[in-house]
Design a protein around this motif. Structure first.
Motif, PDB file in Angstrom:
ATOM      1  N   ARG A  42       0.957   1.464   2.791  1.00 24.02           N
ATOM      2  CA  ARG A  42       0.535   0.268   3.510  1.00 24.02           C
ATOM      3  C   ARG A  42       0.246  -0.918   2.591  1.00 24.02           C
ATOM      4  O   ARG A  42      -0.196  -1.973   3.057  1.00 24.02           O
ATOM      5  N   PRO A  59       2.509   2.097  13.289  1.00 27.45           N
ATOM      6  CA  PRO A  59       1.453   2.531  12.359  1.00 27.45           C
ATOM      7  C   PRO A  59       1.393   4.034  12.142  1.00 27.45           C
ATOM      8  O   PRO A  59       0.624   4.504  11.304  1.00 27.45           O
ATOM      9  N   ASN A  63       5.756   2.815   6.570  1.00 23.93           N
ATOM     10  CA  ASN A  63       5.917   1.361   6.719  1.00 23.93           C
ATOM     11  C   ASN A  63       6.643   0.712   5.549  1.00 23.93           C
ATOM     12  O   ASN A  63       7.023  -0.441   5.614  1.00 23.93           O
ATOM     13  N   GLN A 362      -1.087  -2.771   7.282  1.00 28.12           N
ATOM     14  CA  GLN A 362      -0.403  -3.274   6.096  1.00 28.12           C
ATOM     15  C   GLN A 362      -1.227  -4.371   5.438  1.00 28.12           C
ATOM     16  O   GLN A 362      -1.857  -5.189   6.110  1.00 28.12           O
TER      17      GLN A 362
END
Length: 508
Positions: A42, A59, A63, A362
């Motif tokens: 993240r 999520p 990512n 993030q």
């Protein structure tokens, strides 16, 4: 003549120096470090080539964050003053194991994060910047897809599948399957040897400086004794930090005795969050037994949030407070009290987030200059003043959201004043609390408080803090004036004889 003049000029220079310089920190200790904690997936995407099945909008899956992304931001981390980073597990994980806890192979890096070579580069680049590297080492479980699970010869490597019904029952914690993950049997000598050998291999292969150990309370203490004894042989000063399950209540002395240097303290975390999420809260619950327990149990890992908790910013917003002010006062306390501050990525932008996975959003590198500048000032003072990291601690004043305490180490005294109330506060300290006839020099806002009538009167505005260092009173000193006069006289005499000699040479 020249030698005398040079000597007195040197004397003059010494007289002009600050009355009390900071005590030098010889051989960095772990309590001197400030740790920036990163969830790799993240944080920052530095290599798009390893974005396998990554979806930045989901999520619950990968990512895109990776080792290269951290390398690219090491200067950013260093500029804020951090001296160590902590990384979530880097081992090869099963599908959607972005957090690193669903281990498929203890000897491989996760392909989403990058290669072994890139991770070695990360450690090397961090060390170039004098940043130490901690990484999570998983010992409690594997993924359901791990080859051992279906290997008939390794059925005794796991405990029988069972849920945990009583979270206060230590036997159930050590034998039960958490979140449906196969629970490793560390009492099996082969399992113990495998995990210890893997831990030693990663140190040799990468040069990491410490391990953080998730779910430490789900693994027998006897295992940690053997683990710490063997692992610490591989590298001098190697750190082991235990991370218990969230809200677990455990005897930290027991783990310290097993060689675990530090433990995340959730009970203290809860008190910190309550004290700093809003104003006018008493600090007494934080100070009640914390420092006495530290003396017994060793170095504590102090934190306001992490990848298991909701973001502290959420607490602040729920109390209808301004995040910047609350974070500043909370971090001042975290950075200037005994222990290792663990700073969760995104704090510098007051990142919000609820329960998992919302608390693992993030990172956004947009500038929050005011908070980042304040964090940088705090780390600068923490890195310079040994008293803030190694000193004894004594609370001098504590009432309604205003606290003043001193840290003392080898003659260096720091005084920290935090006003977490809604009004300006006045605190009077006596010569019984601080040495008389000196002054307190503020290092954050530049405040100066001189001793008068055997007292120091501190006035701190609301939502403000100051770190003072106790020094001799500033101002023009008699010794400095005398040194100046003598230097000027001798320089005048020197010039007189120099001119006279030149005239004599011309006549000849």
């Amino acid at each position: 003549m020249k030698k005398i003049t040079l000597f007195l000029i040197t004397l003059l220079f010494i007289s002009a120096l600050p009355a009390q310089a900071a005590v030098e920190k010889k051989d960095r200790l772990w309590q001197d470090e400030t740790v920036y904690s990163i969830m790799i997936d993240r944080f920052n995407n530095g290599d798009r080539n390893n974005d396998i099945d990554a979806n930045a909008k989901d999520p619950n899956v990968y990512n895109g964050g990776d080792f290269q992304g951290i390398i690219d931001k090491l200067d950013y981390i260093q500029d804020m003053g951090f001296t160590a980073i902590r990384l979530t597990p880097i081992f090869d994980n099963t599908k959607n194991g972005y957090h690193g806890y669903w281990v498929n192979d203890f000897y491989k890096t996760d392909e989403h994060f990058g290669s072994m070579k890139t991770f070695q580069k990360l450690v090397k680049e961090a060390h170039k910047r004098k940043i130490k590297v901690l990484m999570d080492f998983v010992t409690n479980n594997t993924a359901l897809t791990h080859p051992w699970v279906k290997d008939s010869s390794k059925q005794d490597w796991f405990h029988q599948q069972q849920e945990i019904s009583d979270w206060n029952n230590q036997q159930e914690l050590e034998n039960g399957w958490v979140d449906g993950l196969p629970d490793l049997n560390q009492d099996n000598p082969e399992v113990k040897k495998y995990l210890i050998d893997a831990a030693k291999w990663w140190i040799k292969k990468t040069g990491v400086d410490g391990y953080s150990l998730p779910q430490i309370n789900h693994v027998p203490v006897s295992f940690w004794t053997d683990f710490s004894n063997e692992v610490k042989k591989e590298k001098k000063g190697f750190l082991l930090i235990g991370i218990p399950a969230e809200n677990a209540v455990l005897d930290v002395n027991k783990y310290h005795g097993a060689g675990i240097d530090s433990v995340f303290d959730y009970s203290q975390n809860e008190k910190l969050r309550k004290a700093f999420a809003t104003t006018n809260q008493s600090f007494s619950p934080i100070n009640s037994d914390f420092y006495s327990s530290q003396k017994k149990a060793g170095l504590m890992a102090n934190f306001l949030d992490n990848e298991y908790t909701t973001r502290f910013t959420n607490d602040i917003v729920d109390k209808r407070q301004f995040p910047g002010s609350r974070w500043k006062t909370a971090l001042t306390y975290l950075y200037t009290t005994p222990g290792i501050p663990i700073f969760y990525y995104g704090t510098e932008i007051a990142l919000v987030g609820g329960d998992i996975p919302d608390n693992r959003r993030q990172m956004n590198f947009r500038t929050e200059k005011e908070l980042i500048d304040y964090i940088t000032k705090l780390t600068e003072q923490r890195n310079q003043l040994a008293s803030l990291t190694r000193g004894t601690m004594e609370v001098l004043y504590d009432k309604d959201g205003m606290i003043v305490y001193k840290r003392v180490y080898k003659g260096e005294t720091s005084v920290v004043a935090i006003n977490n109330s809604t009004e300006s506060q006045k605190v009077v300290l006596t010569d019984k609390q601080l040495a008389d006839n000196k002054e307190l020099r503020g290092l954050l806002a530049g405040d100066i408080v001189r001793s008068r009538d055997h007292q120091y009167i501190l006035i701190v505005d609301r939502d403000n803090s100051e770190i003072y260092v106790l020094t001799e009173k500033s101002g023009i000193k008699i010794s400095l004036i005398v040194s100046l006069i003598i230097v000027y006289i001798l320089v005048g005499i020197f010039l007189y004889f120099l001119i006279k000699r030149r005239k004599t040479n011309k006549i000849e």
